[in-house]
Design a protein around this motif. Structure first.
Motif: not given
Length: 93
Positions: A39-42, A75-77, A80-84
């Protein structure tokens, strides 16, 4: 499993924190794989695959020599799902 979580907490996580990232232990599979979530930048780093093989798998093999490999769990946040969905729905207007 305790040793794996200990290695993640004491050796792997600090290295990832230095790069604004983190790791979460998910499970050990019945066939000898360890599943983790970056998670995070990784999570989005182009070098994540190298980190998984060299840092994560390397350190875990020291305490779990029979390790078959490390499997990243993605895992997609929700954001991100809402933006898509927003982008896709614009085309149907």
């Amino acid at each position: 499993m305790e040793k794996i979580q200990e290695v993640i907490a004491e050796q792997i996580r600090p290295a990832l924190h230095a790069h604004n990232g983190d790791i979460e232990f998910v499970e050990v599979t019945a066939d000898g794989f360890v599943k983790v979530r970056l998670s995070g930048a990784c999570a989005t780093c182009p070098g994540a695959e190298q980190t998984m093989s060299e840092v994560v798998e390397g350190k875990l093999r020291e305490v779990y020599p029979n390790l078959k490999g490390v499997i990243p769990v993605y895992q997609v946040s929700d954001d991100l799902i809402h933006q898509a969905l927003k982008i896709l729905r614009k085309g149907k207007g």
